[in-house]
Write a protein that holds these residues in place. Structure first.
Motif, PDB file in Angstrom:
ATOM      1  N   SER A 131       3.016  -8.919   9.836  1.00 53.41           N
ATOM      2  CA  SER A 131       4.349  -8.343   9.898  1.00 53.41           C
ATOM      3  C   SER A 131       4.438  -7.382   8.719  1.00 53.41           C
ATOM      4  N   ILE A 132       4.721  -6.107   8.991  1.00 55.20           N
ATOM      5  CA  ILE A 132       4.738  -5.099   7.933  1.00 55.20           C
ATOM      6  C   ILE A 132       6.035  -4.300   7.967  1.00 55.20           C
ATOM      7  N   VAL A 161       7.054  -0.432   7.358  1.00 52.25           N
ATOM      8  CA  VAL A 161       6.506   0.911   7.201  1.00 52.25           C
ATOM      9  C   VAL A 161       7.494   1.732   6.376  1.00 52.25           C
ATOM     10  N   LYS A 162       7.055   2.178   5.211  1.00 54.84           N
ATOM     11  CA  LYS A 162       7.936   2.848   4.269  1.00 54.84           C
ATOM     12  C   LYS A 162       8.502   4.154   4.818  1.00 54.84           C
ATOM     13  N   GLU A 163       7.654   5.012   5.329  1.00 57.32           N
ATOM     14  CA  GLU A 163       8.084   6.333   5.769  1.00 57.32           C
ATOM     15  C   GLU A 163       9.060   6.270   6.945  1.00 57.32           C
ATOM     16  N   LEU A 164       8.836   5.337   7.866  1.00 58.13           N
ATOM     17  CA  LEU A 164       9.694   5.221   9.049  1.00 58.13           C
ATOM     18  C   LEU A 164      10.880   4.288   8.842  1.00 58.13           C
ATOM     19  N   ASN A 165      10.832   3.494   7.765  1.00 58.60           N
ATOM     20  CA  ASN A 165      11.889   2.550   7.436  1.00 58.60           C
ATOM     21  C   ASN A 165      12.122   1.525   8.555  1.00 58.60           C
ATOM     22  N   ILE A 166      11.023   1.011   9.137  1.00 56.77           N
ATOM     23  CA  ILE A 166      11.106   0.006  10.194  1.00 56.77           C
ATOM     24  C   ILE A 166      10.077  -1.092   9.956  1.00 56.77           C
ATOM     25  N   GLU A 167      10.297  -2.228  10.590  1.00 57.70           N
ATOM     26  CA  GLU A 167       9.320  -3.309  10.574  1.00 57.70           C
ATOM     27  C   GLU A 167       8.464  -3.223  11.824  1.00 57.70           C
ATOM     28  N   GLU A 168       7.191  -3.560  11.680  1.00 59.14           N
ATOM     29  CA  GLU A 168       6.259  -3.569  12.808  1.00 59.14           C
ATOM     30  C   GLU A 168       5.442  -4.844  12.752  1.00 59.14           C
ATOM     31  N   ILE A 169       4.878  -5.194  13.888  1.00 57.18           N
ATOM     32  CA  ILE A 169       3.878  -6.251  13.956  1.00 57.18           C
ATOM     33  C   ILE A 169       2.586  -5.566  14.355  1.00 57.18           C
ATOM     34  N   LYS A 218     -11.182  -1.304  10.706  1.00 55.31           N
ATOM     35  CA  LYS A 218     -10.423  -0.675  11.767  1.00 55.31           C
ATOM     36  C   LYS A 218      -9.163  -1.489  11.946  1.00 55.31           C
ATOM     37  N   ILE A 219      -8.056  -0.827  12.150  1.00 52.23           N
ATOM     38  CA  ILE A 219      -6.796  -1.526  12.361  1.00 52.23           C
ATOM     39  C   ILE A 219      -6.208  -1.074  13.683  1.00 52.23           C
ATOM     40  N   PHE A 220      -5.885  -2.042  14.525  1.00 51.59           N
ATOM     41  CA  PHE A 220      -5.240  -1.771  15.802  1.00 51.59           C
ATOM     42  C   PHE A 220      -3.799  -2.222  15.681  1.00 51.59           C
ATOM     43  N   ARG A 221      -2.852  -1.313  15.935  1.00 45.92           N
ATOM     44  CA  ARG A 221      -1.445  -1.656  15.778  1.00 45.92           C
ATOM     45  C   ARG A 221      -0.742  -1.689  17.128  1.00 45.92           C
ATOM     46  N   ILE A 222       0.129  -2.645  17.260  1.00 49.81           N
ATOM     47  CA  ILE A 222       1.080  -2.683  18.370  1.00 49.81           C
ATOM     48  C   ILE A 222       2.444  -2.720  17.712  1.00 49.81           C
ATOM     49  N   LEU A 223       3.303  -1.791  18.069  1.00 53.34           N
ATOM     50  CA  LEU A 223       4.576  -1.650  17.381  1.00 53.34           C
ATOM     51  C   LEU A 223       5.677  -2.440  18.070  1.00 53.34           C
ATOM     52  N   PHE A 224       6.429  -3.173  17.279  1.00 54.52           N
ATOM     53  CA  PHE A 224       7.607  -3.875  17.753  1.00 54.52           C
ATOM     54  C   PHE A 224       8.727  -3.537  16.783  1.00 54.52           C
ATOM     55  N   LYS A 225       9.610  -2.651  17.165  1.00 54.24           N
ATOM     56  CA  LYS A 225      10.718  -2.307  16.292  1.00 54.24           C
ATOM     57  C   LYS A 225      11.736  -3.451  16.359  1.00 54.24           C
ATOM     58  N   THR A 226      12.146  -3.905  15.199  1.00 57.43           N
ATOM     59  CA  THR A 226      13.041  -5.048  15.154  1.00 57.43           C
ATOM     60  C   THR A 226      14.411  -4.644  14.618  1.00 57.43           C
ATOM     61  N   THR A 279       0.857  -1.182   0.000  1.00 57.19           N
ATOM     62  CA  THR A 279       0.000   0.000   0.000  1.00 57.19           C
ATOM     63  C   THR A 279       0.895   1.235   0.000  1.00 57.19           C
ATOM     64  N   ARG A 280       0.272   2.415  -0.003  1.00 56.95           N
ATOM     65  CA  ARG A 280       1.067   3.645   0.091  1.00 56.95           C
ATOM     66  C   ARG A 280       1.798   3.709   1.423  1.00 56.95           C
ATOM     67  N   TYR A 281       1.212   3.144   2.459  1.00 56.28           N
ATOM     68  CA  TYR A 281       1.744   3.212   3.820  1.00 56.28           C
ATOM     69  C   TYR A 281       2.805   2.157   4.112  1.00 56.28           C
ATOM     70  N   CYS A 282       2.555   0.925   3.678  1.00 48.32           N
ATOM     71  CA  CYS A 282       3.432  -0.166   4.095  1.00 48.32           C
ATOM     72  C   CYS A 282       3.482  -1.295   3.079  1.00 48.32           C
ATOM     73  N   ILE A 283       4.393  -2.237   3.360  1.00 50.46           N
ATOM     74  CA  ILE A 283       4.504  -3.492   2.620  1.00 50.46           C
ATOM     75  C   ILE A 283       4.180  -4.613   3.605  1.00 50.46           C
ATOM     76  N   VAL A 284       3.183  -5.434   3.293  1.00 49.66           N
ATOM     77  CA  VAL A 284       2.818  -6.560   4.156  1.00 49.66           C
ATOM     78  C   VAL A 284       3.761  -7.720   3.827  1.00 49.66           C
ATOM     79  N   LEU A 285       4.540  -8.136   4.827  1.00 48.01           N
ATOM     80  CA  LEU A 285       5.528  -9.194   4.634  1.00 48.01           C
ATOM     81  C   LEU A 285       4.964 -10.578   4.928  1.00 48.01           C
ATOM     82  N   LYS A 286       4.265 -10.699   6.063  1.00 48.80           N
ATOM     83  CA  LYS A 286       3.641 -11.969   6.462  1.00 48.80           C
ATOM     84  C   LYS A 286       2.311 -11.644   7.113  1.00 48.80           C
TER      85      LYS A 286
END
Length: 68
Positions: free
Chosen positions: A30-31, A33-41, A55-63, A8-15
């Motif tokens: 597992s995504i 995030v393009k703008e932040l250049n980090i992976e999140e779950i 609706k999307i609820f996110r919990i961030l895990f920087k890896t 998407t414009r926001y992210c790349i879905v990896l898994k």
């Protein structure tokens, strides 16, 4: 970074893993995030009514690595 499932414009879905029950989908993704250049779950919840409302609820895990 592994092969993309969706982009998407926001992210790349990896898994992703989703469960569908009647008009509700929920799961975990597992995504990258393009703008932040980090992976999140993120935990996702989609409720469908006629037209798709979601609706999307996110919990961030920087890896530090790109492997899960």
């Amino acid at each position: 970074m592994s092969k993309a499932i969706n982009e998407t414009r926001y992210c790349i879905v990896l898994k992703q893993s989703k469960i569908r029950e009647s008009n509700v989908d929920y799961g975990i993704e597992s995504i990258f995030v393009k703008e932040l250049n980090i992976e999140e779950i993120r935990f996702v919840y989609f409720k469908k009514r006629g037209t798709i409302n979601s609706k999307i609820f996110r919990i961030l895990f920087k890896t530090r690595s790109t492997k899960f």
